[in-house]
Scaffold this motif. Structure first.
Motif, PDB file in Angstrom:
ATOM      1  N   LYS A 144       1.042  -1.236   0.025  1.00 28.37           N
ATOM      2  CA  LYS A 144      -0.052  -0.025   0.074  1.00 28.37           C
ATOM      3  C   LYS A 144       0.824   1.181  -0.039  1.00 28.37           C
ATOM      4  O   LYS A 144       1.671   1.570   1.025  1.00 28.37           O
ATOM      5  CB  LYS A 144      -0.755  -0.152   1.268  1.00 28.37           C
ATOM      6  N   ILE A 145       1.055   2.025  -1.070  1.00 26.15           N
ATOM      7  CA  ILE A 145       1.738   3.110  -1.227  1.00 26.15           C
ATOM      8  C   ILE A 145       1.132   4.338  -1.637  1.00 26.15           C
ATOM      9  O   ILE A 145       0.197   4.419  -2.451  1.00 26.15           O
ATOM     10  CB  ILE A 145       3.257   2.575  -2.387  1.00 26.15           C
ATOM     11  N   ILE A 146       1.586   5.442  -0.672  1.00 27.01           N
ATOM     12  CA  ILE A 146       1.224   6.801  -1.130  1.00 27.01           C
ATOM     13  C   ILE A 146       2.337   7.510  -1.449  1.00 27.01           C
ATOM     14  O   ILE A 146       3.412   7.607  -0.502  1.00 27.01           O
ATOM     15  CB  ILE A 146       0.432   7.413  -0.324  1.00 27.01           C
ATOM     16  N   TYR A 147       2.520   8.250  -2.682  1.00 24.68           N
ATOM     17  CA  TYR A 147       3.636   9.170  -2.769  1.00 24.68           C
ATOM     18  C   TYR A 147       3.226  10.574  -3.335  1.00 24.68           C
ATOM     19  O   TYR A 147       2.202  10.697  -4.210  1.00 24.68           O
ATOM     20  CB  TYR A 147       4.741   8.462  -3.715  1.00 24.68           C
ATOM     21  N   SER A 148       4.325  11.370  -3.492  1.00 20.30           N
ATOM     22  CA  SER A 148       3.870  12.904  -3.698  1.00 20.30           C
ATOM     23  C   SER A 148       4.349  13.161  -5.157  1.00 20.30           C
ATOM     24  O   SER A 148       5.608  12.541  -5.390  1.00 20.30           O
ATOM     25  CB  SER A 148       4.698  13.701  -2.644  1.00 20.30           C
ATOM     26  N   THR A 149       3.731  13.793  -6.074  1.00 22.79           N
ATOM     27  CA  THR A 149       4.116  14.015  -7.430  1.00 22.79           C
ATOM     28  C   THR A 149       3.852  15.608  -7.767  1.00 22.79           C
ATOM     29  O   THR A 149       3.020  16.041  -6.951  1.00 22.79           O
ATOM     30  CB  THR A 149       3.378  13.112  -8.443  1.00 22.79           C
ATOM     31  N   GLU A 150       4.537  15.973  -8.775  1.00 23.05           N
ATOM     32  CA  GLU A 150       4.311  17.100  -9.383  1.00 23.05           C
ATOM     33  C   GLU A 150       3.152  16.907 -10.503  1.00 23.05           C
ATOM     34  O   GLU A 150       2.987  18.031 -11.383  1.00 23.05           O
ATOM     35  CB  GLU A 150       5.435  17.847  -9.750  1.00 23.05           C
ATOM     36  N   ASN A 151       2.914  15.859 -10.983  1.00 16.40           N
ATOM     37  CA  ASN A 151       2.141  15.658 -12.043  1.00 16.40           C
ATOM     38  C   ASN A 151       0.706  16.028 -12.170  1.00 16.40           C
ATOM     39  O   ASN A 151       0.047  16.156 -13.195  1.00 16.40           O
ATOM     40  CB  ASN A 151       2.165  14.150 -12.554  1.00 16.40           C
ATOM     41  N   MET A 152      -0.039  16.162 -11.051  1.00 19.41           N
ATOM     42  CA  MET A 152      -1.334  16.096 -11.187  1.00 19.41           C
ATOM     43  C   MET A 152      -1.655  17.176  -9.791  1.00 19.41           C
ATOM     44  O   MET A 152      -1.214  17.326  -8.957  1.00 19.41           O
ATOM     45  CB  MET A 152      -2.038  14.870 -10.801  1.00 19.41           C
ATOM     46  N   GLU A 153      -3.074  17.935 -10.031  1.00 21.49           N
ATOM     47  CA  GLU A 153      -3.563  18.773  -9.118  1.00 21.49           C
ATOM     48  C   GLU A 153      -4.362  17.934  -8.067  1.00 21.49           C
ATOM     49  O   GLU A 153      -5.077  16.974  -8.327  1.00 21.49           O
ATOM     50  CB  GLU A 153      -4.614  19.713  -9.697  1.00 21.49           C
ATOM     51  N   SER A 154      -4.166  18.360  -6.773  1.00 21.25           N
ATOM     52  CA  SER A 154      -5.006  17.896  -5.650  1.00 21.25           C
ATOM     53  C   SER A 154      -5.170  19.011  -4.866  1.00 21.25           C
ATOM     54  O   SER A 154      -4.609  19.992  -4.627  1.00 21.25           O
ATOM     55  CB  SER A 154      -3.912  16.883  -4.795  1.00 21.25           C
TER      56      SER A 154
ATOM     57  N   TYR B 177       5.380  16.734  -0.257  1.00 23.70           N
ATOM     58  CA  TYR B 177       6.243  17.902  -0.924  1.00 23.70           C
ATOM     59  C   TYR B 177       5.321  18.215  -2.337  1.00 23.70           C
ATOM     60  O   TYR B 177       5.461  19.576  -2.725  1.00 23.70           O
ATOM     61  CB  TYR B 177       7.592  17.513  -1.244  1.00 23.70           C
ATOM     62  N   GLY B 178       4.878  17.139  -3.170  1.00 24.17           N
ATOM     63  CA  GLY B 178       4.283  17.605  -4.353  1.00 24.17           C
ATOM     64  C   GLY B 178       3.047  18.037  -4.518  1.00 24.17           C
ATOM     65  O   GLY B 178       2.353  18.196  -3.354  1.00 24.17           O
ATOM     66  N   GLN B 179       2.320  18.619  -5.661  1.00 21.84           N
ATOM     67  CA  GLN B 179       1.199  19.175  -5.472  1.00 21.84           C
ATOM     68  C   GLN B 179      -0.022  18.130  -5.602  1.00 21.84           C
ATOM     69  O   GLN B 179      -1.169  18.645  -5.662  1.00 21.84           O
ATOM     70  CB  GLN B 179       1.004  20.160  -6.533  1.00 21.84           C
ATOM     71  N   GLY B 180       0.370  16.707  -5.856  1.00 23.36           N
ATOM     72  CA  GLY B 180      -0.585  15.600  -5.993  1.00 23.36           C
ATOM     73  C   GLY B 180       0.007  14.464  -5.452  1.00 23.36           C
ATOM     74  O   GLY B 180       0.979  14.340  -5.072  1.00 23.36           O
ATOM     75  N   LEU B 181      -1.043  13.535  -5.232  1.00 22.90           N
ATOM     76  CA  LEU B 181      -0.587  12.479  -4.368  1.00 22.90           C
ATOM     77  C   LEU B 181      -1.179  10.989  -5.229  1.00 22.90           C
ATOM     78  O   LEU B 181      -2.136  11.258  -6.014  1.00 22.90           O
ATOM     79  CB  LEU B 181      -1.429  12.443  -3.111  1.00 22.90           C
TER      80      LEU B 181
END
Length: 244
Positions: free
Chosen positions: A43-53, A75-79
């Motif tokens: 079960k993984i959640i990670y942060s990305t800049e690829n999508m809006e959240s 840190y990213g704007q999306g999860l």
């Protein structure tokens, strides 16, 4: 550590490396499909800049810009989320992921609530503290997570001569009953509908939960140190110019 646990730790390390080295220009599908056996069972959640959240109606990426007292956990704007079930549903169409956002206060902020609730002066921090209160109250659906503060101050709270941890939690509990009007709120004259005695009883309930589960608290202390290590490693990776 059993052989099975060792294998899982090795697998998790490989999954971590796959995420770290995954190009932001490539899709989530590209990451998972070619590593499906690595991610299977996790079960993984990670942060990305690829999508809006969105955090309620507030973009994650702007929280720290507008409210310096708040620090988002990711840190990213999306999860992005992965479990075997979620990924299968995504491939079939879409997966519903329900998020429950909470605000945690560390000792620095919690103690500002203690000073403020007690009628003390915040001096130069008054303006920023007022902005924090307005943000929290204007986003009325947020939950408060006291665990970070209690764990951080657990051993201090066992000292009968140290009432600071108790008074801080009591102030946070009382803050829940603050009468707030966006147009007329005055940070220097707060009005609460709950008295100190009632808030104090609820603060005692918070600490009792942790006192009754000492082994859990000690384990959480260890996990907290591990979390700090992971966050520090993330920051170091973020500053590495060789990683895109």
């Amino acid at each position: 550590m059993t052989e099975r646990k060792q294998e899982r730790m090795m697998q998790l390390q490989v999954a971590f490396q796959a995420i770290v080295n995954h190009s932001l220009s490539k899709s989530f599908n590209d990451l998972i499909e070619k590593n499906i056996n690595i991610f299977k069972g996790f079960k993984i959640i990670y942060s990305t800049e690829n999508m809006e959240s969105q955090l309620l109606d507030h973009p994650l990426k702007t929280i720290e810009e507008q409210f310096p007292y708040l620090k988002k956990f990711f840190y990213g704007q999306g999860l992005l989320f992965y479990t075997d079930e979620i990924y299968q549903k995504t491939k079939e169409g879409q997966a519903e992921i329900k998020l429950d956002y909470s605000i945690s206060f560390d000792s620095n902020i919690a103690e500002k609530f203690r000073i403020w609730e007690n009628g003390g002066s915040l001096d130069k921090d008054s303006l920023r503290f007022g902005e924090l209160i307005q943000f929290v109250k204007n986003k009325g659906g947020m939950n408060f997570d006291y665990s970070f503060f209690v764990i951080e101050n657990y051993f201090d709270s066992l000292d009968e001569k140290n009432d600071r941890p108790f008074n801080s939690i009591r102030a946070l509990k009382r803050f829940e009953s603050l009468i707030y009007n966006q147009n007329s709120f005055n940070i220097y004259h707060p009005i609460f509908t709950e008295n100190r005695e009632s808030a104090g009883k609820r603060a005692c309930e918070v600490f009792s939960t942790y006192y009754d589960n000492r082994e859990m608290v000690l384990e959480l202390h260890t996990n907290r140190k591990l979390l700090y290590s992971v966050l520090l490693k993330s920051i170091l990776l973020k500053k590495n110019e060789d990683i895109d």
